[in-house]
Design an enzyme around this catalytic site. Structure first.
Site, PDB file in Angstrom:
ATOM      1  N   GLY A 462       0.880  -1.083   0.236  1.00  0.00           N
ATOM      2  CA  GLY A 462       0.060   0.049  -0.022  1.00  0.00           C
ATOM      3  C   GLY A 462       1.294   1.410   0.255  1.00  0.00           C
ATOM      4  CG  PHE A 464       3.480   7.259   2.464  1.00  0.00           C
ATOM      5  CD1 PHE A 464       3.897   7.006   3.017  1.00  0.00           C
ATOM      6  CD2 PHE A 464       3.897   8.134   0.851  1.00  0.00           C
ATOM      7  CE1 PHE A 464       6.170   6.764   3.110  1.00  0.00           C
ATOM      8  CE2 PHE A 464       5.533   8.534   0.729  1.00  0.00           C
ATOM      9  CZ  PHE A 464       5.966   7.494   1.783  1.00  0.00           C
ATOM     10  CG  HIS A 481      15.761  11.547   2.474  1.00  0.00           C
ATOM     11  ND1 HIS A 481      17.580  11.006   2.266  1.00  0.00           N
ATOM     12  CD2 HIS A 481      15.862  10.680   2.255  1.00  0.00           C
ATOM     13  CE1 HIS A 481      17.523  10.110   1.961  1.00  0.00           C
ATOM     14  NE2 HIS A 481      16.290  10.105   1.761  1.00  0.00           N
TER      15      HIS A 481
END
Length: 573
Positions: A462, A464, A481
């Protein structure tokens, strides 16, 4: 036959020599650094001790002749290898000449290094700069001045595995804690580079000067060190810039070295000539020999003294089967990222991402369409596993591992599972959840199975938005980052939504220094701008991102490879 000494040593030379010998015998590296630089904090001390060791105390003496000096040394139980007499010190000679307005040609300064046993049998030396001054010599005033002021007396720390960034970083720590650059130079006779500093007046050792000694030719770093004093000549500056301009050659040399499997065909103990080695790796012998000669200069390979080459410990990190091998990084940096860096000018001019401009797609999308590149990228992320090991002992992880009942660690975008597998292996009572892109999940399952913790880890495919709830610890390792601030806040918002009130979030990133000191984070910031569209950040920048989504930065601490772990929790209302 050794000549008979003509006279005795000057009492001041004898006393200073005796004091230096005693000093070398009793002091250890960590305590000595703390005495020299009282402002050092714990992480800085560890960083220096990990990279260097106290090797010698140095002084200058002015015997009437060398036999007299040898007799003096023998009286202290020290012996000198006669061949050491042939080693000149160009650095000290030039400093003496400049201080006293002398022609360097009339100052035959030599180095003697009698061995001394340090604490616990450590191998140390007393470095004796010797300029013979016979009775009545016109150099007598020079000798008297140097004895009174001890300009060349110093304590030396030898750097282990010197690399440009390591040397820049060590110099930065010293200057940040009050040490002042005081010259240096490259000694071709010994193939070593020295960096001198003056330590603060508060030093409790009696020595004001410190030397970092780096085996090998590091004049590129030395140039910036001397530039602080305005000592770098136009020629030295041009040489420094030329070395910097050829950095692309180094990247490609290391990439080809790894790509052809040359490190795997070499030994760290026995040398091999270019002909047989070329047959093993499918290369042309003369071309391979020339490549290896360049790699010797970098410290990746070494001459065996019989016309062959052997692998150094540095080069062994590029072997495919070495734990924590950096071979995937060499192939990645010498491959797609090397190509995209050619479009760095596009990024600087427009703010767009060079990788996207060169390949026509974001690097995550590009790699997803090319399975071999995707696999290389995931393996390159795991190649920095040295950063992970201390994380398994982080207090948050340790507390979770000791908690009663089932406790879960959720690794968000955790790649092939290298970090989570290490944590689960170190803490057998923990359970894990890995959230990753669909094409990565299968590789992660293999990592967990190989580590023997597959039955304690669930792999979720999946994005976030799919961060699961119920975890005790959430991990974001080198994820933020990759993205701009808006996307980071979105990612952190998903984490905050899923985290229970008492859960912890650990973020692994490199932090930009706030004092301008050299750091891998500065290099990676350029890389992220060029290739990913992300950036490295300071600790306060991350604190602001966390605060915007209801999280609070609790603390942050150092990890290897200039990494840091940031600890966050839900803000108290």
């Amino acid at each position: 036959m050794t000549p008979t000494p003509s006279t005795t040593m000057d009492p001041s030379d004898s006393a200073r020599l005796r004091a230096a010998i005693y000093f070398v015998r009793v002091h250890d590296t960590a305590a000595l650094l703390s005495s020299l630089l009282p402002g050092l904090d714990g992480p800085e001390t560890r960083a220096l001790v990990d990279r260097c060791h106290f090797s010698h105390a140095a002084l200058s003496v002015f015997p009437p002749d060398l036999p007299t000096l040898h007799t003096e040394l023998a009286g202290h139980g020290l012996r000198v290898d006669p061949t050491a007499e042939s080693v000149p010190s160009a650095v000290v000679r030039d400093r003496l000449a400049a201080r006293h307005g002398r022609d360097p040609a009339e100052l035959d300064v030599r180095i003697l290094r009698p061995s001394v046993d340090g604490p616990l049998g450590t191998d140390r030396t007393v470095e004796v700069f010797t300029l013979t001054v016979p009775p009545g010599s016109r150099l007598a005033p020079l000798a008297a001045h140097e004895r009174a002021h001890e300009h060349e007396a110093h304590l030396a720390f030898e750097v282990r595995r010197p690399e440009p960034l390591v040397l820049h970083g060590m110099c930065a720590i010293l200057t940040r804690r009050g040490a002042v650059p005081d010259g240096g130079g490259y000694n071709a006779h010994e193939d070593g580079t020295v960096f001198y500093f003056l330590v603060p007046d508060g030093s409790a050792t009696g020595y004001r000067r410190v030397e970092l000694f780096a085996p090998g030719d590091h004049r590129a770093v030395l140039g910036s060190h001397l530039a602080v004093l305005g000592e770098a000549s136009d020629e030295e500056s041009a040489e420094t810039l030329l070395r910097l301009l050829t950095g692309a050659w180094t990247t490609q040399a290391l990439a080809v070295f790894a790509e052809l499997g040359i490190p795997d065909a070499m030994s760290t103990e026995r040398g091999v000539t270019a002909g047989p080695l070329a047959e093993r790796v499918g290369a042309q012998a003369e071309s391979l020999a020339r490549l290896l000669r360049y790699l010797v200069m970098l410290g990746v390979a070494a001459h065996d003294g019989r016309g062959g080459f052997r692998l150094t410990s540095l080069g062994a990190l590029l072997r495919a089967d070495t734990p924590g091998s950096l071979r995937p990084l060499a192939l990645l940096y010498g491959g797609p990222f090397y190509a995209s860096f050619g479009a760095l000018g596009h990024t600087v001019r427009t703010g767009g991402t060079a990788f996207d401009h060169h390949f026509g797609a974001h690097h995550f999308d590009h790699f997803a369409r090319h399975p071999a590149l995707a696999d290389l990228f995931d393996r390159s992320m795991a190649a920095s596993a040295r950063m992970f090991e201390p994380l398994t002992r982080h207090p948050v992880i340790t507390a979770a591992g000791a908690a009663p009942g089932p406790t879960t660690v959720v690794d968000i975008a955790g790649g092939n599972g290298e970090l989570l597998a290490r944590i689960l292996t170190a803490h057998p009572r923990l359970h894990g959840v890995l959230l990753e892109r669909p094409h990565v999940v299968e590789a992660a399952r293999g990592t967990f199975a190989a580590a023997g913790c597959g039955d304690r880890c669930t792999c979720l495919a999946g994005g976030f938005a799919d961060v699961p709830g119920g975890g005790a610890v959430y991990l974001l390792s080198r994820v933020l980052h990759d993205w701009d601030d808006d996307r980071c806040r979105e990612i952190l918002r998903h984490c905050a939504r899923a985290m229970p009130a008492d859960a912890d979030l650990l973020i692994v990133e490199r932090l930009l220094p706030t004092d301008g000191s050299p750091s891998l984070a500065v290099s990676w910031d350029l890389h992220m701008m060029c290739n990913v569209g992300g950036r490295e950040r300071t600790a306060s920048h991350y604190a602001d991102l966390l605060s915007a989504v209801g999280l609070s930065l609790v603390s942050h601490g150092p990890l290897p490879l200039d990494g840091h772990v940031l600890h966050a929790r839900k803000a108290v209302s």
